[in-house]
Enzyme design. Sequence first.
Site, PDB file in Angstrom:
ATOM      1  N   GLU A  83      17.010 -49.950   5.426  1.00 23.47           N
ATOM      2  CA  GLU A  83      17.669 -51.256   5.352  1.00 23.47           C
ATOM      3  C   GLU A  83      17.656 -51.932   6.719  1.00 23.47           C
ATOM      4  O   GLU A  83      17.617 -53.156   6.813  1.00 23.47           O
ATOM      5  CB  GLU A  83      19.106 -51.105   4.836  1.00 23.47           C
ATOM      6  N   HIS A 128       9.956 -25.754  -1.953  1.00 25.35           N
ATOM      7  CA  HIS A 128       9.467 -25.455  -3.298  1.00 25.35           C
ATOM      8  C   HIS A 128       9.236 -26.728  -4.105  1.00 25.35           C
ATOM      9  O   HIS A 128       9.080 -26.665  -5.322  1.00 25.35           O
ATOM     10  CB  HIS A 128      10.461 -24.532  -4.012  1.00 25.35           C
ATOM     11  N   LYS A 173      20.151 -59.860  -6.313  1.00 24.01           N
ATOM     12  CA  LYS A 173      21.543 -60.127  -6.705  1.00 24.01           C
ATOM     13  C   LYS A 173      21.664 -61.494  -7.379  1.00 24.01           C
ATOM     14  O   LYS A 173      22.348 -61.657  -8.383  1.00 24.01           O
ATOM     15  CB  LYS A 173      22.453 -60.117  -5.471  1.00 24.01           C
TER      16      LYS A 173
END
Length: 555
Positions: A368, A399, A521
Amino acid sequence: MATTNTFSDFKLASELPAWAKLQELYEKKGKTLSLKEAFATDEQRFQKYSRTFSNHDGSKILFDFSKNLVDDEILGALAQLAREANVTQLRDQMFNGEHINSTEDRAVYHVALRNRANKPMYVDGKNVAPEVDAVLQHMKEFSEQVRSGAWKGYTGKSIKDVVNIGIGGSDLGPVMVTEALKHYAGPLKVHFVSNIDGTHLAETLKEVDPETTLFLVASKTFTTAETITNATSAKNWFLSKTGNNPAHISKHFAALSTNETEVAKFGIDTKNMFGFESWVGGRYSVWSAIGLSVALYIGFDQFEDFLKGAEAVDKHFTSTPIEDNIPLLGGLLSVWYNNFFDAQTHLVVPFDQYLHRFPAYLQQLSMESNGKSVTRGNVFANYSTGSILFGEPATNAQHSFFQLVHQGTKVIPSDFILAAQSHNPIENNLHQKMLASNFFAQAEALMVGKDEAQVKAEGATGGLVPHKVFSGNRPTTSILVQKITPANLGALIAYYEHVTFTEGAIWNINSFDQWGVELGKVLAKVIGKDLDTTGETTSHDASTNGLINQFKAWL
């Protein structure tokens, strides 16, 4: 509108002489530099390229940069790049409270939140230290009341559960820190609700009793859509369980906000409101009132120690020459790989289960902050900027994605983090020694690799041989901490904050805004209205219309 840029006298990092020098060094030696040879020809390489940080309490963190693809000349050119990009001047301007967030015309002053020395720190001519200290004292009094049982719910019972409702920086930091410092937990259980998906809140409410639960609503503006929706739903649940008496809200809800009007309207007693200033960015806010859930969980004294650990890194960052400045070196190495080796990623692997949320926290901090394509000179960068940061705790990570790190086609600079001392030394430290052996072995394996002759010597033949070859020469930074304590966790976070700062300063981008989160938004609000209508949606592109209409049909 962006304010006039006064913090750099260049538009693009690629215009700086040291940038061209580094490109030349990459072609001449960087891309062919052999770490195995570098260690073979310099017995002092580890001592030369590792740095030890001393925390405020005397504990130590060792940063080993020696397995990175650098030599003295390359490091010298990187230091010169920092000088030409005025990194230390920008650093000093940040610590002096200047408005280095130019697009929002704000100071960037999260460092003032951990000023436990209480030295004067000014923003716009005002010493903010007394105000910061007053909020911390309020947090101390409140957290001690709740933890001791003196704070009672509406039926006279003490609080047992704390639910923090926030999102982004109002969630990621407290979640990560409470997980990392679980060993220091007191009597309270903490829960976190962030996602607007109703499942997150619903599942949390199943675990708590309204008579003994305290909700913290974490939103600076008290208008964040997801947070206020979740908080309102939590309030409605609380009222439905407690006789619908709004007077009870004040005993069970507190606000981490600066919007007194909206907080009061919600029903929260403004005496239980904890504020922080506009110069605190969300992803840097765990040091502020947003950290109240942390103080409630581990106790205020431990929270203050957390602040002091970060403060100690701030002191190192502001007073140490470039060549020995640990966060500056970390940031310069990141630029070296990103811009000259074309590395797209930055891997962070904590060999510590308590730090399992640390990579997710760093994702927001890094991506960000530096996921920008326009420089402070208001031009598009002609070079790569923010890295894709990812990670998982080890040994689990070994793994899953370590196959790609060892034998893939990409350069993946990696940070490995280990605490020498475990809080849980079970089986006489058997587990800890196995964990540590993997920490050391993975960095060594990535560096030394395994060539064709070794593979054949182990008995492999024919077409299997190339599949078992490890090219090696893959860079890592090893970070060895004495123990994961509040102070050392604070120091680790501050280290990565200043690494991120250094990257942004070199790239000449504003690391402290986040315009990229806004467009989605805005469109979500528009689409929210579409979802409330029964007719067919036709106002978007064909794909979005089709998806919305199918959703409405299935809802």
